[in-house]
Design an enzyme around this catalytic site. Structure first.
Site, short mmCIF file in Angstrom:
data_model
loop_
_atom_site.label_atom_id
_atom_site.label_comp_id
_atom_site.label_asym_id
_atom_site.label_seq_id
_atom_site.Cartn_x
_atom_site.Cartn_y
_atom_site.Cartn_z
N LYS A 8 0.74 -0.93 -0.06
CA LYS A 8 -0.25 -0.12 0.01
C LYS A 8 0.95 1.30 0.07
O LYS A 8 1.96 1.20 0.54
CB LYS A 8 -1.01 -0.07 1.20
CG LYS A 8 -2.13 0.67 0.90
CD LYS A 8 -3.09 0.03 0.09
CE LYS A 8 -4.42 0.52 0.06
NZ LYS A 8 -5.50 -0.60 -0.44
P1 NAD Z 1 -13.02 7.31 -2.64
O1 NAD Z 1 -11.96 8.39 -2.25
O2 NAD Z 1 -13.51 7.25 -3.85
O3 NAD Z 1 -14.15 7.47 -1.71
C1 NAD Z 1 -14.30 7.68 -0.44
C2 NAD Z 1 -15.50 8.28 -0.05
O4 NAD Z 1 -15.64 8.06 1.56
C3 NAD Z 1 -15.82 9.74 -0.37
O5 NAD Z 1 -17.48 9.80 -0.58
C4 NAD Z 1 -15.42 10.40 1.19
O6 NAD Z 1 -16.35 11.62 1.00
C5 NAD Z 1 -16.02 9.46 2.17
N1 NAD Z 1 -15.40 9.59 3.32
C6 NAD Z 1 -14.05 9.80 3.74
N2 NAD Z 1 -14.26 10.13 5.17
C7 NAD Z 1 -15.36 9.84 5.30
C8 NAD Z 1 -15.99 10.02 6.63
N3 NAD Z 1 -15.24 10.08 7.77
N4 NAD Z 1 -17.35 9.55 6.86
C9 NAD Z 1 -18.07 9.25 5.83
N5 NAD Z 1 -17.66 9.12 4.58
C10 NAD Z 1 -16.29 9.75 4.33
O7 NAD Z 1 -12.65 5.81 -2.21
P2 NAD Z 1 -12.96 4.70 -2.50
O8 NAD Z 1 -12.10 3.79 -3.52
O9 NAD Z 1 -14.55 4.39 -2.76
O10 NAD Z 1 -12.87 3.62 -1.28
C11 NAD Z 1 -13.55 3.50 -0.06
C12 NAD Z 1 -13.00 2.30 0.81
O11 NAD Z 1 -13.20 1.32 0.05
C13 NAD Z 1 -11.70 2.40 1.38
O12 NAD Z 1 -11.69 1.85 2.72
C14 NAD Z 1 -10.80 1.80 0.26
O13 NAD Z 1 -9.56 1.30 1.09
C15 NAD Z 1 -11.79 0.74 0.09
N6 NAD Z 1 -11.50 -0.29 -1.10
C16 NAD Z 1 -11.31 0.55 -2.22
C17 NAD Z 1 -11.21 -0.33 -3.36
C18 NAD Z 1 -11.11 0.30 -4.85
O14 NAD Z 1 -11.21 -0.40 -5.80
N7 NAD Z 1 -11.42 1.82 -5.01
C19 NAD Z 1 -10.81 -1.56 -3.35
C20 NAD Z 1 -10.56 -1.94 -2.11
C21 NAD Z 1 -11.04 -1.49 -0.91
#
Ligand code: NAD
Length: 421
Positions: free
Chosen positions: A108
């Site tokens: 990461k």
């Molecule tokens: P992103 O940046 O596209 O979206 C994150 C979202 O969370 C945004 O809407 C942001 O405003 C919101 N957010 C941030 N802090 C917050 C809080 N305190 N309370 C409520 N909402 C909050 O990110 P993403 O790619 O959608 O990832 C989201 C989660 O999924 C993360 O934990 C990431 O590690 C996990 N994840 C993502 C992927 C991927 O392919 N994108 C894969 C595996 C896991």
């Protein structure tokens, strides 16, 4: 023990690992070798801002283990990211890749910055310089980057371009999550959310829960949260009664118009002021009664103080590490009420399709979207089946079963390769 990774998220990953190590009876000399990252890199990233001044950002990359192939993992741009958080996420990636049978160790990366406060030019200079600082430590057969919170396809294109410029030829296989125009794969952007929805459907089938007409709550409305919300409403006929993002939480008992909310965030940058929904305190979101609860934002949001109040039938952990060990103890007792789809299974769709993208880039041979989705569901089905089987046979919670399968595979590879020298 105090060490450079000291941080609540790293502590959570270690606490989970120790539970598994006890359950698997792992010998003391193997425990630390499996738990602590193999390599971690911290870099200073100087960036010229639009006002002419230079600001130095802190960047990280952690490669958790090298026993099963190159490492693989996303890059997080966030003001709160730390080396410890990145190390925890790298460890979870290791167990996740092993559970899905991918030939990777976990990695990461992260840069401490608020991407929303940077101009497009500043963001590009930051992305390119971070990648340039990492060049001695990464490579298509060493460590492959991808997107995570705060990063997107455009940033992956800048990463790929910066790496390729140094090599003197195009190296698409250095990153995944690239735009299609530069060698990305069909279905990568939707992969994590699509996988989460697939597993919710499988879980609902197992517990005889009818999704049509049911209710869902989604925390986080970025790439993953918005696609899950769309899949639950448009594909499964559910009502998404509450959503949230960093600006706050918004509810509508009759169901939020998910497509309109997506359009609204595109135009306004966040959900703030979303029409057709009422704003409410975000800390009430996770305890709203619903059929499906999807934390899709940050880690540690379900903890000892709110876990007993969570009122859902399926908890689909789209985010990494949303549930603390204290909360898990409560869910272990409530296993008949709440069906937990643990994070390393639930959000694995992203890394599975990233693996497909890497394979396609290495071979310069591209697949159709139906092939990508079909293969994704096949891998998820196998992992889901293995977790449910182990959980039933050994009468253990899903998280223990999922982690045990992942940790065991890494442990087996490591012991068979032996200790050098
Ligand atoms: P992103 O940046 O596209 O979206 C994150 C979202 O969370 C945004 O809407 C942001 O405003 C919101 N957010 C941030 N802090 C917050 C809080 N305190 N309370 C409520 N909402 C909050 O990110 P993403 O790619 O959608 O990832 C989201 C989660 O999924 C993360 O934990 C990431 O590690 C996990 N994840 C993502 C992927 C991927 O392919 N994108 C894969 C595996 C896991």
């Amino acid at each position: 023990m105090q060490h450079i990774y000291s941080n609540p998220t790293f502590q959570l990953a270690c606490d989970q690992f120790k539970l598994i190590a006890d359950y698997l009876n792992i010998s003391p000399d193997l425990r630390d070798r499996l738990m602590f990252p193999k390599r971690s890199i911290t870099v200073a990233v100087p960036v010229r801002l639009d006002n002419g001044t230079v600001r130095v950002f802190e960047g990280y990359r952690v490669q958790h283990h090298l026993s099963m192939g190159p490492t693989k993992g996303g890059t997080r741009f966030s003001p709160s990211v730390t080396l410890g958080e990145v190390a925890a996420l790298a460890m979870w990636m290791s167990w996740k890749c092993a559970l899905a049978g991918l030939p990777y160790g976990g990695a990461k990366g992260g840069v401490q910055c608020d991407p929303r406060r940077l101009s497009p030019g500043e963001l590009e200079r930051l992305s390119r310089r971070y990648l340039a600082e990492m060049i001695p430590f990464i490579g298509p057969h060493t460590d492959i980057m991808g997107p995570d919170m705060g990063t997107n396809e455009q940033i992956m294109a800048w990463f790929m371009d910066t790496y390729s410029a140094r090599q003197g030829y195009t190296v698409p296989e250095i990153v995944t999550g690239k735009p299609l125009s530069v060698g990305g794969t069909y279905g990568r952007r939707e992969s994590t959310g699509r996988g989460v929805v697939y597993l919710i459907e499988r879980a609902a089938h197992l517990i005889n829960l009818k999704l049509v007409g049911g209710t869902a709550v989604v925390q986080g409305f970025g790439n993953v949260g918005s696609i899950v919300a769309r899949g639950l409403t448009h594909k499964n006929g559910m009502k998404v009664i509450a959503i949230s993002d960093v600006s706050g939480a918004y509810r509508n008992e009759d169901g939020i118009d998910v497509r309109a909310a997506e359009q609204y965030t595109k135009e306004h940058g966040s959900l703030e002021g979303l029409p057709g929904a009422e704003s409410f305190p975000p800390d009430e979101l996770l305890t709203i009664p619903c059929d499906v609860l999807v934390p899709a934002a940050i880690s540690g949001v379900i903890h000892g103080k709110n876990a007993a109040k969570v009122q859902c039938r399926i908890l689909a952990e789209a985010a990494n590490g949303p549930t603390t060990v204290e909360a898990d103890k409560i869910f272990f007792e409530r296993w008949q009420d709440v069906f937990v789809i643990p994070d390393i299974l639930c959000n694995a769709g992203g890394v599975i399709v990233s693996y497909f993208e890497w394979v396609q880039s290495l071979q310069s041979f591209f697949w159709r979207e139906t092939e990508v989705v079909d293969r994704l569901f096949r891998v998820l089905e196998q992992s889901f089946g293995a977790v449910i089987k182990r959980s039933k046979e050994q009468k253990i919670p899903h998280r223990i079963a999922a982690l045990a399968i992942g940790v065991e595979k890494v442990m087996r590879a490591r012991t068979q390769r032996g200790l050098f020298p």
